[in-house]
Design a protein around this motif. Structure first.
Motif, PDB file in Angstrom:
ATOM      1  N   SER A 267      36.717  35.677  40.774  1.00  0.00           N
ATOM      2  CA  SER A 267      37.445  35.803  39.513  1.00  0.00           C
ATOM      3  C   SER A 267      38.485  36.908  39.639  1.00  0.00           C
ATOM      4  N   LEU A 268      39.752  36.539  39.477  1.00  0.00           N
ATOM      5  CA  LEU A 268      40.820  37.538  39.517  1.00  0.00           C
ATOM      6  C   LEU A 268      40.772  38.447  38.295  1.00  0.00           C
ATOM      7  N   VAL A 269      40.303  37.932  37.161  1.00  0.00           N
ATOM      8  CA  VAL A 269      40.223  38.748  35.950  1.00  0.00           C
ATOM      9  C   VAL A 269      39.257  39.910  36.165  1.00  0.00           C
ATOM     10  N   ILE A 270      38.054  39.589  36.621  1.00  0.00           N
ATOM     11  CA  ILE A 270      37.050  40.631  36.857  1.00  0.00           C
ATOM     12  C   ILE A 270      37.517  41.582  37.949  1.00  0.00           C
ATOM     13  N   ALA A 271      38.131  41.031  39.010  1.00  0.00           N
ATOM     14  CA  ALA A 271      38.596  41.865  40.115  1.00  0.00           C
ATOM     15  C   ALA A 271      39.687  42.824  39.664  1.00  0.00           C
ATOM     16  N   ALA A 272      40.678  42.311  38.924  1.00  0.00           N
ATOM     17  CA  ALA A 272      41.779  43.167  38.461  1.00  0.00           C
ATOM     18  C   ALA A 272      41.276  44.238  37.505  1.00  0.00           C
ATOM     19  N   LEU A 273      40.367  43.862  36.596  1.00  0.00           N
ATOM     20  CA  LEU A 273      39.803  44.835  35.660  1.00  0.00           C
ATOM     21  C   LEU A 273      39.020  45.908  36.408  1.00  0.00           C
TER      22      LEU A 273
END
Length: 435
Positions: A254-260
């Protein structure tokens, strides 16, 4: 009904070429598609809005990546990287462009971060591009090549997802093939992309080009002139945050979790000051906000085309007039794939739609399993480069237009369409006929 996709996509493309913003172009194209399908205006916009959520995660991930990129830029680590590139590659425009293409290739397989590296690496290099009088269209084609060619040819990272999608779509329609056979069938089409890159770098955009003159957005500065800067503890902390992003992305996909995770680590590790949070958000949204909205509207546009049945109707109506000539069948179906993918903007999302129709047509016409895989893979990949709504074009523009000097349609979409879709079409057609 079969002309709905063609006409609506043409409306989007023509309006974009006339410099109407891509978001407005897609909204108007969606309206045309809805009205031609028998919907009224209210029903069309309701369907559009219902489809927007299909790419909400992707849009959010891009916004968060923009904030993370702003934080990384603040630490100055990109300045150090850019200075290193300048020392080695000053005056070597061709080598610089090919190096950028190589880095982009790594983002698909070795370190699968997709477009996340672009707003980190490219904006600090813009001043260098201008000083070298480097044609930014060459950089756009290099970036798009790296974002697309690896997944087309190599079954690893995003390429593994791409070829697994082809394998599963074919299996669901009664034809078995391995992931590696699918990747092998796409080597010839991939060679077409390599040829396109070489033409762009060594012929089309080799001449010096005077940089455009425009006022830089004062909220975003990309300075690489700090000669006294050296590698320090905050740069080590930044690398730890970047490593954390990669690990989390591998674990969660998940890019969302990674970026956050990256944003939180940058603050907790004191790599950036917490009090500047508003500034980072503002800069991140400024860099990536447009691309996020484009992706949302593109999802709604694609939803309209799917819900009306226009895509299926177009493919089925095309199949009725193909006859039994393999060359003609391949040519027409590739052309249909090009139109559909330009409209939807995602090769990964297009493949399941195409496979449901293309596999039965291929089996009936006597195509081999490798030829069918090449047909589906090439038809899905066609239009990814050159589409105003594709990650492969939106990503490069997000970095190259950080100073307002790069036009999405004329400086990214048109060059990538000409240098990749045309050779990909020709080489893909040859592969289908030969396999």
């Amino acid at each position: 009904m079969e002309f709905v996709v063609i006409i609506s996509v043409l409306v989007m493309v023509l309006l974009s070429l006339l410099r109407v913003h891509v978001i407005l172009s897609m909204i108007l194209a969606s309206l045309v598609a809805g009205l031609m399908s028998g919907m009224n205006i209210s029903e069309t916009f309701e369907t559009l809005l219902n489809g927007v959520g299909g790419q909400a995660e992707t849009a959010l991930s891009y916004l968060l990546l923009g904030i993370f990129a702003a934080m990384i830029s603040y630490t100055g680590i990109t300045t150090l990287l850019v200075r290193s590139l300048i020392r080695v590659l000053t005056g070597k425009k061709t080598v610089l462009v090919l190096t950028i293409a190589g880095i982009a290739c790594l983002s698909q397989n070795a370190v699968p971060v997709h477009i996340a590296f672009i707003p980190i690496l490219i904006p600090p290099l813009l001043k260098v591009f201008d000083e070298m009088k480097l044609d930014r269209r060459a950089v756009a084609t290099a970036l798009t090549f790296g974002l697309k060619a690896p997944y087309v040819m190599i079954p690893a990272g995003f390429g593994l997802i791409f070829h697994q999608t082809i394998q599963e779509a074919m299996a669901n329609n009664g034809v078995d093939i391995t992931v590696y056979e699918s990747a092998g069938s796409m080597l010839i089409p991939g060679l077409g992309m390599i040829l396109g890159l070489l033409i762009a770098v060594f012929i089309s955009y080799r001449k010096p080009k005077e940089p455009k003159r425009t006022q830089l957005n004062e909220s975003i500065q990309f300075d690489v002139d700090h000669q006294d800067m050296s590698f320090g503890h905050k740069h080590w902390l930044t690398l730890i945050a970047i490593a954390g992003v990669l690990v989390v992305q591998f674990l969660t996909n998940s890019l969302v979790i990674a970026a956050l995770t990256g944003i939180i680590l940058m603050v907790l590790l004191f790599a950036v000051p917490f009090k500047n949070g508003d500034m980072f958000v503002q800069q991140g949204v400024s860099m990536m906000g447009t691309i996020a909205f484009v992706i949302l509207i593109a999802s709604g546009f694609g939803h309209i085309l799917k819900e009306t049945g226009a895509v299926t109707t177009l493919v089925e109506s095309s199949s009725h007039v193909l006859g039994d000539n393999h060359a003609i069948i391949a040519f027409v179906l590739l052309l249909v794939g090009l139109v559909i993918t330009i409209g939807i903007g995602s090769s990964f999302g297009t493949i399941p739609i195409l496979a449901a129709i293309y596999v039965p047509i291929g089996v009936e016409a006597g195509f081999s399993s490798l030829a069918i895989a090449a047909l589906i893979g090439t038809a899905g990949a066609l239009g990814d480069a050159g589409s105003p709504a594709s990650d492969s074009t939106l990503g490069p523009t997000s970095g190259l237009n950080a100073d307002g000097k790069h036009h999405h349609i004329w400086d990214t979409c048109v060059p990538t369409f000409l240098h990749y879709n045309i050779p990909l079409f020709i080489f893909g057609w040859i592969a289908i006929v030969l396999l």
